[in-house]
Write a protein that holds these residues in place. Structure first.
Motif, PDB file in Angstrom:
ATOM      1  N   ARG A 225       5.808  18.710  44.993  1.00 42.07           N
ATOM      2  CA  ARG A 225       7.147  19.224  45.266  1.00 42.07           C
ATOM      3  C   ARG A 225       7.749  19.912  44.034  1.00 42.07           C
ATOM      4  NH1 ARG A 225       9.811  21.509  49.077  1.00 42.07           N
ATOM      5  NH2 ARG A 225      12.040  21.397  48.743  1.00 42.07           N
ATOM      6  N   TYR A 226       7.649  19.258  42.900  1.00 43.69           N
ATOM      7  CA  TYR A 226       8.338  19.756  41.706  1.00 43.69           C
ATOM      8  C   TYR A 226       7.620  20.954  41.094  1.00 43.69           C
ATOM      9  CZ  TYR A 226      10.646  19.827  37.143  1.00 43.69           C
ATOM     10  OH  TYR A 226      11.356  20.212  36.025  1.00 43.69           O
TER      11      TYR A 226
ATOM     12  N   GLU B 133       6.171  23.342  44.369  1.00 42.09           N
ATOM     13  CA  GLU B 133       7.251  23.707  45.306  1.00 42.09           C
ATOM     14  C   GLU B 133       6.712  23.864  46.732  1.00 42.09           C
ATOM     15  OE1 GLU B 133      10.609  26.085  43.372  1.00 42.09           O
ATOM     16  OE2 GLU B 133       8.831  26.915  42.386  1.00 42.09           O
TER      17      GLU B 133
ATOM     18  N   ASP C 247      17.182  18.374  37.402  1.00 44.36           N
ATOM     19  CA  ASP C 247      17.602  19.718  37.817  1.00 44.36           C
ATOM     20  C   ASP C 247      18.091  20.551  36.631  1.00 44.36           C
ATOM     21  OD1 ASP C 247      16.964  19.210  40.376  1.00 44.36           O
ATOM     22  OD2 ASP C 247      18.988  18.692  41.034  1.00 44.36           O
TER      23      ASP C 247
ATOM     24  N   ARG D 278      12.595  24.253  34.663  1.00 40.60           N
ATOM     25  CA  ARG D 278      11.425  23.965  35.504  1.00 40.60           C
ATOM     26  C   ARG D 278      10.265  24.879  35.116  1.00 40.60           C
ATOM     27  NH1 ARG D 278      10.606  22.427  41.338  1.00 40.60           N
ATOM     28  NH2 ARG D 278      12.819  21.963  41.408  1.00 40.60           N
TER      29      ARG D 278
END
Lengths: 181, 158
Positions: free
Chosen positions: A140-141, A144, B8, B12
């Protein structure tokens, strides 16, 4: 080359080798990094990546195309990773955290992370997760991947995957927060 | 006091910052994989290729049905083709036997090696009482003499 073209060529014995070579070239990076994120060490990732493609070779003839080709390959890679980590734990009679600690040592020795304390701490936090939860987190991270596709890869419901990812993020954030204080 | 870490808020990356694989690794990997491939089992002939596509449980079930069907079929066929099986109905057999002249029947039954004894004739007497009188016509003295000469286990049929 599109997947359906690869599969069409694979089913013809005259072009089977060409098709498989194209398949490996198309998916090798994704498979390698999917595996590498789980086992950290390049040598282990190299062995497992080859094992994955050998299994793909053996079973591609029976691939039913119910799923996308890449989802199917991802599932094989995932199972190989989980089997590898499980067998390592059983072989050395290690508890869950010790494999994470061993992987964390490999991380610390990786020159790519030298000097980046927050990133190293984040990677260690991810390694503290149980294998299956770490797998969900990575898919997921980093990748994605949509939850529906993750469900096909892992054989788990979308709801369970969302809950698992939510808990994984919380554990990672708590670990990094504690380590930074 | 430091603030809580939030994933968050962290930049990323598409991949974790691990060291890259050796140079030309992905150029060489396909060749190494191709070298490690085992030989595939020979492809099934076109007519049997569908068999490999079936789930294992279904294949087992179909194989069982085929074996049992084979037994049942061979049993049925052996019943049809065996030489001892009645080829004609009992009524037709009786009609055919009735057409044989009685002299021929007697000659057949009395031929050397027929080995008929009282046991063979007993069912006929039981079915048609008095039939022996049509061709034996013995006197009471002859009957008594014959009965006395029979072993006990044969006598009760007459």
């Amino acid at each position: 080359m599109e997947d359906h073209e690869i599969l069409r060529l694979f089913h013809d014995p005259a072009s089977r080798n060409l098709a498989f070579n194209q398949l490996v070239r198309k998916y090798q990076r994704k498979v390698y990094w999917h595996v590498r994120k789980m086992v950290v060490d390049h040598a282990d990732a190299d062995d497992l990546t080859q094992d994955v493609f050998v299994k793909v070779w053996k079973h591609l003839e029976n691939f039913r195309q119910d799923a996308q080709l890449f989802t199917w390959i991802y599932r094989i890679a995932t199972n190989e990773c989980l089997s590898f980590l499980g067998s390592k734990r059983r072989r050395f009679l290690l508890p869950l955290n010790d494999v994470g600690a061993e992987l964390a040592e490999k991380l610390e020795a990786d020159p790519a992370l030298a000097g980046d304390e927050i990133e190293l701490t984040l990677q260690k936090a991810i390694l503290q997760l149980p294998d299956k939860q770490r797998l969900v987190f990575n898919l997921r991270y980093y990748d994605e991947m949509p939850y529906e596709q993750m469900a096909e890869v892992t054989g788990t419901s979308v709801g369970a995957l969302k809950a698992s990812y939510h808990h994984a993020v919380k554990k990672v954030e708590d670990y990094v927060t504690r380590a930074s204080q | 006091m430091k603030t809580a870490f939030k994933l968050d808020a962290h930049p990323r990356r598409p991949l974790p910052p691990l060291s890259a694989p050796p140079a030309h690794y992905f150029d060489q990997l396909p060749t190494r994989v191709m070298d490690r491939r085992p030989a595939l089992p020979r492809a099934l002939a076109g007519g049997a290729a569908w068999w490999a596509l079936l789930p294992g449980a279904l294949r087992t079930g179909l194989a069982s049905v085929a074996v049992l069907g084979g037994f049942a079929g061979s049993f049925w066929l052996s019943g049809l083709g065996s030489p001892g099986a009645p080829a004609v109905s009992a009524r037709a057999a009786t009609a055919a036997l009735d057409a044989v002249p009685q002299t021929e029947l007697v000659a057949y039954l009395l031929r050397p090696g027929a080995n008929l004894d009282a046991t063979d004739l007993a069912p006929l007497v039981a079915a048609r009482p008095g039939m022996a009188e049509t061709f034996l016509q013995p006197s009471p003295a002859e009957l008594t003499e014959a009965l006395d000469a029979q072993a006990a286990e044969d006598a009760h049929y007459l």
